[in-house]
Motif scaffolding. Sequence first.
Motif, PDB file in Angstrom:
ATOM      1  N   ASN A   1       0.465  -1.381  -0.139  1.00  0.00           N
ATOM      2  CA  ASN A   1       0.463   0.215   0.328  1.00  0.00           C
ATOM      3  C   ASN A   1       0.743   1.004  -0.248  1.00  0.00           C
ATOM      4  O   ASN A   1       0.548   1.850  -0.720  1.00  0.00           O
ATOM      5  CB  ASN A   1      -1.222  -0.154   1.055  1.00  0.00           C
ATOM      6  N   GLN A   2       1.687   1.683   1.024  1.00  0.00           N
ATOM      7  CA  GLN A   2       3.017   1.971   0.960  1.00  0.00           C
ATOM      8  C   GLN A   2       3.796   2.762  -0.051  1.00  0.00           C
ATOM      9  O   GLN A   2       3.977   3.453  -0.603  1.00  0.00           O
ATOM     10  CB  GLN A   2       3.956   2.286   2.136  1.00  0.00           C
ATOM     11  N   MET A   3       4.014   1.478  -1.258  1.00  0.00           N
ATOM     12  CA  MET A   3       5.119   1.650  -2.321  1.00  0.00           C
ATOM     13  C   MET A   3       5.136   2.618  -2.837  1.00  0.00           C
ATOM     14  O   MET A   3       5.764   3.100  -3.242  1.00  0.00           O
ATOM     15  CB  MET A   3       5.149   0.399  -2.201  1.00  0.00           C
ATOM     16  N   GLY A   4       3.997   2.671  -3.924  1.00  0.00           N
ATOM     17  CA  GLY A   4       3.665   3.618  -4.849  1.00  0.00           C
ATOM     18  C   GLY A   4       3.761   5.350  -4.594  1.00  0.00           C
ATOM     19  O   GLY A   4       3.622   6.265  -4.885  1.00  0.00           O
ATOM     20  N   LEU A   5       3.782   5.552  -3.139  1.00  0.00           N
ATOM     21  CA  LEU A   5       3.892   6.837  -2.604  1.00  0.00           C
ATOM     22  C   LEU A   5       5.027   7.293  -2.615  1.00  0.00           C
ATOM     23  O   LEU A   5       5.747   8.916  -2.403  1.00  0.00           O
ATOM     24  CB  LEU A   5       3.123   6.659  -0.635  1.00  0.00           C
ATOM     25  N   PHE A   6       6.133   6.688  -2.475  1.00  0.00           N
ATOM     26  CA  PHE A   6       7.655   6.648  -2.186  1.00  0.00           C
ATOM     27  C   PHE A   6       8.595   6.048  -3.874  1.00  0.00           C
ATOM     28  O   PHE A   6       9.268   6.778  -3.731  1.00  0.00           O
ATOM     29  CB  PHE A   6       8.657   6.337  -1.151  1.00  0.00           C
ATOM     30  N   ILE A   7       7.916   5.463  -4.238  1.00  0.00           N
ATOM     31  CA  ILE A   7       8.400   4.722  -5.124  1.00  0.00           C
ATOM     32  C   ILE A   7       7.645   4.905  -6.553  1.00  0.00           C
ATOM     33  O   ILE A   7       6.576   3.373  -6.090  1.00  0.00           O
ATOM     34  CB  ILE A   7       9.549   3.288  -5.067  1.00  0.00           C
ATOM     35  N   GLN A   8       8.133   5.082  -7.424  1.00  0.00           N
ATOM     36  CA  GLN A   8       7.214   3.910  -9.019  1.00  0.00           C
ATOM     37  C   GLN A   8       8.431   4.296 -10.155  1.00  0.00           C
ATOM     38  O   GLN A   8       8.980   5.374 -10.553  1.00  0.00           O
ATOM     39  CB  GLN A   8       6.034   5.861  -9.138  1.00  0.00           C
ATOM     40  N   VAL A   9       8.087   3.202 -11.027  1.00  0.00           N
ATOM     41  CA  VAL A   9       9.298   3.420 -12.156  1.00  0.00           C
ATOM     42  C   VAL A   9       8.867   3.214 -13.335  1.00  0.00           C
ATOM     43  O   VAL A   9       8.037   2.222 -13.713  1.00  0.00           O
ATOM     44  CB  VAL A   9      10.254   2.153 -11.460  1.00  0.00           C
ATOM     45  N   ALA A  10       8.741   3.869 -13.856  1.00  0.00           N
ATOM     46  CA  ALA A  10       8.011   3.532 -15.429  1.00  0.00           C
ATOM     47  C   ALA A  10       8.971   3.563 -16.376  1.00  0.00           C
ATOM     48  O   ALA A  10       9.704   4.786 -16.131  1.00  0.00           O
ATOM     49  CB  ALA A  10       7.073   4.862 -15.472  1.00  0.00           C
ATOM     50  N   TYR A  11       8.505   2.817 -17.715  1.00  0.00           N
ATOM     51  CA  TYR A  11       9.440   3.103 -19.071  1.00  0.00           C
ATOM     52  C   TYR A  11       8.384   3.517 -20.269  1.00  0.00           C
ATOM     53  O   TYR A  11       7.243   2.194 -20.551  1.00  0.00           O
ATOM     54  CB  TYR A  11      10.530   2.425 -18.889  1.00  0.00           C
ATOM     55  N   ASN A  12       8.206   3.578 -20.953  1.00  0.00           N
ATOM     56  CA  ASN A  12       7.305   4.611 -22.036  1.00  0.00           C
ATOM     57  C   ASN A  12       6.190   4.275 -21.807  1.00  0.00           C
ATOM     58  O   ASN A  12       5.351   3.541 -22.393  1.00  0.00           O
ATOM     59  CB  ASN A  12       8.157   2.960 -23.516  1.00  0.00           C
ATOM     60  N   GLY A  13       5.341   4.784 -20.668  1.00  0.00           N
ATOM     61  CA  GLY A  13       4.802   5.020 -20.246  1.00  0.00           C
ATOM     62  C   GLY A  13       4.003   3.949 -19.607  1.00  0.00           C
ATOM     63  O   GLY A  13       2.622   3.919 -19.204  1.00  0.00           O
ATOM     64  N   VAL A  14       5.004   2.799 -19.290  1.00  0.00           N
ATOM     65  CA  VAL A  14       3.919   1.528 -18.288  1.00  0.00           C
ATOM     66  C   VAL A  14       5.185   1.990 -17.398  1.00  0.00           C
ATOM     67  O   VAL A  14       5.916   1.764 -17.562  1.00  0.00           O
ATOM     68  CB  VAL A  14       4.085   0.483 -18.938  1.00  0.00           C
ATOM     69  N   SER A  15       3.915   1.793 -16.490  1.00  0.00           N
ATOM     70  CA  SER A  15       4.836   1.155 -14.885  1.00  0.00           C
ATOM     71  C   SER A  15       5.106  -0.291 -14.785  1.00  0.00           C
ATOM     72  O   SER A  15       4.121  -1.165 -14.580  1.00  0.00           O
ATOM     73  CB  SER A  15       3.023   1.827 -13.911  1.00  0.00           C
ATOM     74  N   TYR A  16       6.371   0.015 -13.915  1.00  0.00           N
ATOM     75  CA  TYR A  16       6.721  -1.578 -14.387  1.00  0.00           C
ATOM     76  C   TYR A  16       6.986  -1.392 -12.317  1.00  0.00           C
ATOM     77  O   TYR A  16       7.082  -2.675 -11.518  1.00  0.00           O
ATOM     78  CB  TYR A  16       8.116  -1.953 -14.443  1.00  0.00           C
ATOM     79  N   VAL A  17       7.352  -0.575 -11.697  1.00  0.00           N
ATOM     80  CA  VAL A  17       6.914  -0.268  -9.851  1.00  0.00           C
ATOM     81  C   VAL A  17       6.241   0.784  -9.752  1.00  0.00           C
ATOM     82  O   VAL A  17       6.351   1.743  -9.596  1.00  0.00           O
ATOM     83  CB  VAL A  17       8.493   0.053  -9.987  1.00  0.00           C
ATOM     84  N   LYS A  18       4.792   0.058  -8.723  1.00  0.00           N
ATOM     85  CA  LYS A  18       4.368   1.297  -7.866  1.00  0.00           C
ATOM     86  C   LYS A  18       3.755   0.271  -7.175  1.00  0.00           C
ATOM     87  O   LYS A  18       4.329  -0.629  -6.277  1.00  0.00           O
ATOM     88  CB  LYS A  18       3.241   0.921  -9.384  1.00  0.00           C
ATOM     89  N   SER A  19       2.221   0.392  -6.721  1.00  0.00           N
ATOM     90  CA  SER A  19       1.739  -0.057  -4.990  1.00  0.00           C
ATOM     91  C   SER A  19       1.094  -1.503  -6.199  1.00  0.00           C
ATOM     92  O   SER A  19       0.033  -1.550  -6.416  1.00  0.00           O
ATOM     93  CB  SER A  19       1.384   0.754  -4.759  1.00  0.00           C
ATOM     94  N   PRO A  20       1.421  -2.540  -5.763  1.00  0.00           N
ATOM     95  CA  PRO A  20       0.500  -3.836  -6.596  1.00  0.00           C
ATOM     96  C   PRO A  20      -0.522  -3.990  -5.674  1.00  0.00           C
ATOM     97  O   PRO A  20      -1.093  -4.069  -7.118  1.00  0.00           O
ATOM     98  CB  PRO A  20       1.304  -4.526  -5.545  1.00  0.00           C
ATOM     99  N   THR A  21      -0.747  -2.798  -4.667  1.00  0.00           N
ATOM    100  CA  THR A  21      -2.121  -3.016  -4.605  1.00  0.00           C
ATOM    101  C   THR A  21      -2.927  -2.099  -5.272  1.00  0.00           C
ATOM    102  O   THR A  21      -4.342  -1.969  -4.870  1.00  0.00           O
ATOM    103  CB  THR A  21      -2.387  -3.078  -3.567  1.00  0.00           C
ATOM    104  N   SER A  22      -2.628  -1.006  -6.433  1.00  0.00           N
ATOM    105  CA  SER A  22      -3.098  -0.223  -7.166  1.00  0.00           C
ATOM    106  C   SER A  22      -4.202  -1.190  -7.609  1.00  0.00           C
ATOM    107  O   SER A  22      -4.631  -0.769  -8.855  1.00  0.00           O
ATOM    108  CB  SER A  22      -2.844   1.081  -6.943  1.00  0.00           C
ATOM    109  N   ASP A  23      -3.618  -2.496  -9.001  1.00  0.00           N
ATOM    110  CA  ASP A  23      -4.279  -2.888  -9.382  1.00  0.00           C
ATOM    111  C   ASP A  23      -5.051  -4.209  -8.937  1.00  0.00           C
ATOM    112  O   ASP A  23      -4.977  -4.795  -7.732  1.00  0.00           O
ATOM    113  CB  ASP A  23      -3.360  -3.931 -10.091  1.00  0.00           C
TER     114      ASP A  23
END
Length: 238
Positions: A90-112
Amino acid sequence: MNDPVSTFKLFGLTFNIGNMVSVTVAAIFVFLLVFICSRGLQLIPSGKQNFLEMIVDFTNGIVKTSVEGSEANAYGIYAFVLFLFIFISNQMGLFIQVAYNGVSYVKSPTSDPIVTLTLAAITLALAHFSGVSKLGFKKYFASTYLKPFKLWLPLNVFEELANFLTLGLRLYGNIFAGELLLGMLSSLAFKFGILSFIPSALVAMLWEGFSMFIGSVQAFVFVTLTFVYISQKVQPEE
């Protein structure tokens, strides 16, 4: 939910690479947290061991609130791991977000919703398995689906589906909404220069703190409901 995703197919199944990476990163964080805090255990705990034991006591308390007697001991490790994984996810996406070509590869898993509904499916599968293991299939089926009357079978089946959807979608909705609004505030911060940056940054910091609180509450709610469902299966009402 309309963001682009990167997928691949294996044995006819479609896998979301972003979800796989995010879940793996969250699992690594959980492992590292437990590994670091469990080194050099002492009879009289202090520091990081105190922190770890505090979480264990907290999750054991959740289990014992719903599941009575010695049966609660069997679920302690599941409650501990489930709470830590959901909390960090739940907290991960608030501090770590990694995207490439518009695709998020690191975010909060629970946001899906796929991830949260999978967690809900695991929880309810464990509840059913526990009920059958304790009561036997015949008694379990009767106590779960044929009470108070046999005609209640369709309603009880629908209730199981409703439990699955609400457990997973509640978690998803709260985390997704929090990250969506945070992303909107971040975009707004640079839209009108300094006039929008300062107020947007202040609101974003407040919202990030609130989202951390909501993420913590949702981890607690999910684990609590997990053991409410399990208790209903292993301790059916007479």
